[in-house]
Design a protein around this motif. Structure first.
Motif, PDB file in Angstrom:
ATOM      1  N   GLU A 138      -6.690   7.838   2.925  1.00 59.30           N
ATOM      2  CA  GLU A 138      -5.346   8.090   2.394  1.00 59.30           C
ATOM      3  C   GLU A 138      -4.265   7.605   3.363  1.00 59.30           C
ATOM      4  N   GLU A 139      -4.578   7.613   4.672  1.00 62.60           N
ATOM      5  CA  GLU A 139      -3.637   7.083   5.658  1.00 62.60           C
ATOM      6  C   GLU A 139      -3.572   5.562   5.580  1.00 62.60           C
ATOM      7  N   VAL A 140      -4.708   4.923   5.328  1.00 67.04           N
ATOM      8  CA  VAL A 140      -4.726   3.470   5.153  1.00 67.04           C
ATOM      9  C   VAL A 140      -3.847   3.074   3.964  1.00 67.04           C
ATOM     10  N   ILE A 141      -4.048   3.752   2.838  1.00 62.29           N
ATOM     11  CA  ILE A 141      -3.256   3.447   1.645  1.00 62.29           C
ATOM     12  C   ILE A 141      -1.770   3.681   1.918  1.00 62.29           C
ATOM     13  N   SER A 142      -1.428   4.759   2.591  1.00 60.59           N
ATOM     14  CA  SER A 142      -0.038   5.053   2.916  1.00 60.59           C
ATOM     15  C   SER A 142       0.570   3.965   3.789  1.00 60.59           C
ATOM     16  N   ASN A 143      -0.186   3.507   4.793  1.00 62.93           N
ATOM     17  CA  ASN A 143       0.316   2.459   5.676  1.00 62.93           C
ATOM     18  C   ASN A 143       0.493   1.136   4.939  1.00 62.93           C
ATOM     19  N   VAL A 144      -0.447   0.811   4.059  1.00 63.52           N
ATOM     20  CA  VAL A 144      -0.325  -0.421   3.276  1.00 63.52           C
ATOM     21  C   VAL A 144       0.907  -0.353   2.382  1.00 63.52           C
ATOM     22  N   LYS A 145       1.166   0.806   1.808  1.00 66.11           N
ATOM     23  CA  LYS A 145       2.356   0.972   0.961  1.00 66.11           C
ATOM     24  C   LYS A 145       3.638   0.796   1.773  1.00 66.11           C
ATOM     25  N   ASP A 146       3.640   1.278   3.016  1.00 62.38           N
ATOM     26  CA  ASP A 146       4.832   1.173   3.859  1.00 62.38           C
ATOM     27  C   ASP A 146       5.023  -0.221   4.440  1.00 62.38           C
ATOM     28  N   PHE A 147       3.954  -1.001   4.501  1.00 61.76           N
ATOM     29  CA  PHE A 147       4.015  -2.367   5.024  1.00 61.76           C
ATOM     30  C   PHE A 147       4.781  -3.251   4.039  1.00 61.76           C
ATOM     31  N   LYS A 148       5.787  -3.962   4.529  1.00 57.07           N
ATOM     32  CA  LYS A 148       6.639  -4.765   3.651  1.00 57.07           C
ATOM     33  C   LYS A 148       6.020  -6.108   3.276  1.00 57.07           C
ATOM     34  N   GLY A 149       4.997  -6.514   4.014  1.00 62.15           N
ATOM     35  CA  GLY A 149       4.276  -7.723   3.642  1.00 62.15           C
ATOM     36  C   GLY A 149       3.174  -7.394   2.647  1.00 62.15           C
ATOM     37  N   TYR A 166     -11.824   7.502  -9.100  1.00 62.76           N
ATOM     38  CA  TYR A 166     -11.285   6.929  -7.868  1.00 62.76           C
ATOM     39  C   TYR A 166      -9.971   7.599  -7.498  1.00 62.76           C
ATOM     40  N   ARG A 167      -9.893   8.058  -6.263  1.00 64.31           N
ATOM     41  CA  ARG A 167      -8.737   8.852  -5.836  1.00 64.31           C
ATOM     42  C   ARG A 167      -7.456   8.031  -5.712  1.00 64.31           C
ATOM     43  N   PHE A 168      -7.603   6.704  -5.614  1.00 70.31           N
ATOM     44  CA  PHE A 168      -6.419   5.860  -5.442  1.00 70.31           C
ATOM     45  C   PHE A 168      -6.227   4.919  -6.630  1.00 70.31           C
ATOM     46  N   ALA A 169      -6.563   5.420  -7.801  1.00 70.20           N
ATOM     47  CA  ALA A 169      -6.462   4.606  -9.008  1.00 70.20           C
ATOM     48  C   ALA A 169      -5.023   4.185  -9.302  1.00 70.20           C
ATOM     49  N   ASP A 170      -4.043   4.943  -8.771  1.00 68.69           N
ATOM     50  CA  ASP A 170      -2.647   4.599  -9.022  1.00 68.69           C
ATOM     51  C   ASP A 170      -2.077   3.649  -7.975  1.00 68.69           C
ATOM     52  N   GLU A 176      -9.258  -2.385 -11.007  1.00 66.14           N
ATOM     53  CA  GLU A 176     -10.415  -1.661 -11.537  1.00 66.14           C
ATOM     54  C   GLU A 176     -11.442  -2.607 -12.133  1.00 66.14           C
ATOM     55  N   ASP A 177     -10.987  -3.636 -12.835  1.00 64.57           N
ATOM     56  CA  ASP A 177     -11.920  -4.561 -13.484  1.00 64.57           C
ATOM     57  C   ASP A 177     -12.794  -5.287 -12.463  1.00 64.57           C
ATOM     58  N   ALA A 178     -12.184  -5.719 -11.362  1.00 63.32           N
ATOM     59  CA  ALA A 178     -12.936  -6.434 -10.329  1.00 63.32           C
ATOM     60  C   ALA A 178     -13.543  -5.478  -9.304  1.00 63.32           C
ATOM     61  N   GLY A 179     -13.133  -4.208  -9.343  1.00 60.14           N
ATOM     62  CA  GLY A 179     -13.635  -3.234  -8.382  1.00 60.14           C
ATOM     63  C   GLY A 179     -13.118  -3.457  -6.979  1.00 60.14           C
ATOM     64  N   LEU A 180     -11.936  -4.072  -6.854  1.00 60.01           N
ATOM     65  CA  LEU A 180     -11.371  -4.392  -5.546  1.00 60.01           C
ATOM     66  C   LEU A 180     -10.368  -3.321  -5.121  1.00 60.01           C
ATOM     67  N   ALA A 181     -10.498  -2.857  -3.883  1.00 61.52           N
ATOM     68  CA  ALA A 181      -9.600  -1.830  -3.375  1.00 61.52           C
ATOM     69  C   ALA A 181      -8.221  -2.382  -3.041  1.00 61.52           C
ATOM     70  N   PHE A 182      -8.162  -3.680  -2.688  1.00 63.05           N
ATOM     71  CA  PHE A 182      -6.910  -4.329  -2.305  1.00 63.05           C
ATOM     72  C   PHE A 182      -6.834  -5.689  -2.998  1.00 63.05           C
ATOM     73  N   LYS A 183      -5.663  -6.267  -3.013  1.00 62.76           N
ATOM     74  CA  LYS A 183      -5.542  -7.583  -3.629  1.00 62.76           C
ATOM     75  C   LYS A 183      -6.325  -8.600  -2.795  1.00 62.76           C
ATOM     76  N   PRO A 184      -7.035  -9.507  -3.435  1.00 62.89           N
ATOM     77  CA  PRO A 184      -7.868 -10.455  -2.686  1.00 62.89           C
ATOM     78  C   PRO A 184      -7.083 -11.598  -2.057  1.00 62.89           C
ATOM     79  N   TYR A 185      -5.959 -11.944  -2.652  1.00 64.94           N
ATOM     80  CA  TYR A 185      -5.176 -13.079  -2.140  1.00 64.94           C
ATOM     81  C   TYR A 185      -3.732 -12.948  -2.599  1.00 64.94           C
ATOM     82  N   THR A 186      -2.902 -13.803  -2.039  1.00 63.75           N
ATOM     83  CA  THR A 186      -1.517 -13.896  -2.479  1.00 63.75           C
ATOM     84  C   THR A 186      -1.109 -15.366  -2.470  1.00 63.75           C
ATOM     85  N   ILE A 187      -0.086 -15.690  -3.208  1.00 63.85           N
ATOM     86  CA  ILE A 187       0.463 -17.043  -3.249  1.00 63.85           C
ATOM     87  C   ILE A 187       1.854 -17.013  -2.627  1.00 63.85           C
ATOM     88  N   LYS A 188       2.070 -17.896  -1.667  1.00 62.93           N
ATOM     89  CA  LYS A 188       3.363 -17.997  -1.003  1.00 62.93           C
ATOM     90  C   LYS A 188       3.909 -19.417  -1.166  1.00 62.93           C
TER      91      LYS A 188
END
Length: 546
Positions: A138-149, A166-170, A176-188
């Protein structure tokens, strides 16, 4: 721009590069397994100057006194701003390879929040992680949310049995479809080019660190999954450049680059290797550049890409050392650092002892600060033998310098710091050494699960790195020369147990007690193994051979 493995070092520090970074099998003689003069010769760096000091351990004490400290986020911020100004608005990207939220007292006490704030102020665009996952989930999720990148990790999945509730479904990056906890990539969009940044977190996190903190997440190298992500990104996003921000470790990145095609460059971390230029790896799709940008905020990797006709045509790369004496401190960042450290300053500034020699950690085997920790465990816990993890993070203390609580926290600060004292058989001790040694020297990088060799107090041994599992460790003896017997019991003290929480005090309290009692520190005996079969290896220098 690429930084990695800063280990929460907000202020400038001293950091000694290793004199032992052995390469075995296919890694023999190749970067990153080069030290001292072998490293300088390989990369064409003149001996005796500021660059030689940045990239090697040679003449460390003299050079450190001459050139001063390295790193520091206020100095790094000035460098980042200068480069961004030179390249122009929208023409640069700052990536962080992880091991950012752990490694200092303030990071521990703020649960990584101090580093999230520092990275937001620095302007980090994309990051991935490793020690970030040693906080509670839950601390990891909180830190990721606070991270601006953006936090990316294509290889962190949610366990199937956890998906149903899943406790962090929101959490918005959960797929959920891919079963990934975080985004796999980003486009810049950078300088008119579309850049795909794929994340690769440390694959062995639940093995090297406590899984109990992050019970619902799985990791792994996942080459096939990475190839699928690269292929899908190439097809659907039509990027001009595909890069991976990785915390695999350089040897693993080199192997991955040979097996996964379609990646232009891997910006790697974990093994703390300051590599002045990339290694070019051939694969069935072409070539991939593999870099590694050192540690502790000491370097900033800068790669300029010439992108035309939808692909990379040319590149220029420099791993820029961050010397705090040569770069002004950014006022805004320095104020942030001073403010975030202020509540803890009295505790961190406590003077514990004085170093009579250089105290450092980095290296495949024992470092002098590791020996201080091991000696403290033996003395304070009344043990015959002590074990300390082969962590690569930890700053350096020069001769004559006061050892403060800040320095101790730099060496010991983890979220599972509890110590233990228990009986172990000689056979059990050998099994531990063999297991860790295989993690370090297995010929296949994919079986190297992180860290250097376990550090020891009160015990010597012979190590043959090129042998097979079970045959690398021999001639184990206590400090007085008594042979370790397989079926005999020995009192052992240690810390940082991964499987379950130990009952003892935090390691920094044990070390602080020892330092207060000793008052001055000079290593009486360094419990470093004698090595067999490594004569001539360019990954070793100034070392006692067996």
């Amino acid at each position: 721009m690429h930084m990695t493995d800063c280990h929460a070092q907000l202020n400038p520090i001293y950091f000694r590069e290793p004199n032992v970074n052995l390469g075995v099998a296919g890694a023999y003689g190749n970067a990153p397994h080069l030290v001292g003069n072998s490293l300088l010769k390989h990369f064409g760096i003149d001996a005796g100057g500021i660059e030689a000091h940045a990239f090697s351990y040679l003449d460390f004490n003299k050079a450190a006194s001459t050139y001063g400290k390295v790193g520091g986020f206020s100095h790094l911020a000035s460098l980042v701003k200068r480069i961004r100004s030179e390249r122009g608005d929208g023409n640069s990207l700052l990536m962080d390879g992880g091991d950012t939220w752990q490694g200092s007292g303030t990071a521990y006490w703020t649960r990584g929040k101090d580093m999230v704030g520092a990275c937001n102020l620095l302007g980090v665009d994309v990051m991935t992680g490793h020690w970030e996952f040693t906080y509670l989930d839950e601390e990891v999720i909180s830190n990721v949310k606070d991270f601006k990148g953006e936090f990316v990790a294509q290889n962190v999945n949610v366990r199937e049995d956890a998906l149903f509730d899943y406790r962090f479904a929101d959490f918005e990056d959960f797929n959920e479809d891919a079963g990934l906890a975080f985004k796999p990539y980003t486009i810049k969009n950078v300088g008119g080019a579309r850049i795909a940044v794929i994340g690769q977190s440390f694959p062995y996190t639940p093995i090297a660190n406590p899984q109990r903190f992050i019970p619902d997440w799985t990791f792994g190298i996942k080459d096939e999954q990475m190839q699928s992500v690269v292929d899908a990104v190439r097809k659907n996003e039509k990027p001009d450049v595909v890069i991976v921000i990785s915390h695999n470790g350089m040897d693993v990145d080199l192997k991955m680059a040979s097996r996964v095609s379609g990646i232009d460059a891997i910006f790697g971390g974990h093994t703390h290797d300051g590599m002045p230029s990339p290694t070019i790896v051939k694969n069935k799709g072409g070539k991939t550049l593999v870099t590694n940008a050192g540690s502790n905020g000491k370097f900033l990797g800068v790669m300029d890409l010439d992108v035309r006709n939808g692909k990379v045509q040319e590149f220029k790369y420099r791993l820029v050392p961050v010397f705090s004496n040569l770069l002004p401190a950014d006022a805004e960042m320095q104020k942030y650092i001073d403010d975030v450290r202020a509540p803890y300053k009295g505790k961190l500034d406590e003077k514990l002892a004085v170093a009579e020699e250089t105290l450092y950690r980095r290296g495949n085997f024992n470092g002098t600060f590791d020996q201080v920790i091991c000696d403290a465990l033996c003395a304070v816990e009344d043990a015959q033998v002590s074990l300390s993890p082969g962590f690569r993070w930890g700053t350096t203390v020069l001769p004559g310098q006061t050892i403060t609580m800040d320095n101790v926290m730099d060496q010991t600060c983890i979220t599972y710091p509890e110590t233990y004292r228990r009986e172990m058989s000689g056979a059990d001790i050998k099994l531990i050494l063999e297991d860790v040694c295989d993690n370090l020297f297995n010929a296949d990088p994919y079986y190297q699960q992180g860290g250097d060799m376990v550090r020891l107090g009160g015990l010597d041994y012979v190590c043959t790195p090129n042998e097979k599992m079970g045959k690398r460790i021999s001639n184990m003896t206590l400090d007085d020369g008594t042979a370790i017997e397989a079926d005999k019991k020995y009192m052992v003290a240690g810390w940082a147990t991964v499987g379950s929480q130990s009952p003892g005090r935090p390691i920094w309290e044990v070390v602080a007690d020892y330092l207060r009692d000793q008052k001055t520190i000079k290593i009486k005996k360094l419990n470093t193994p004698k090595l067999v079969g490594v004569d001539g290896n360019p990954g070793i220098a100034e070392y006692p051979m067996g």
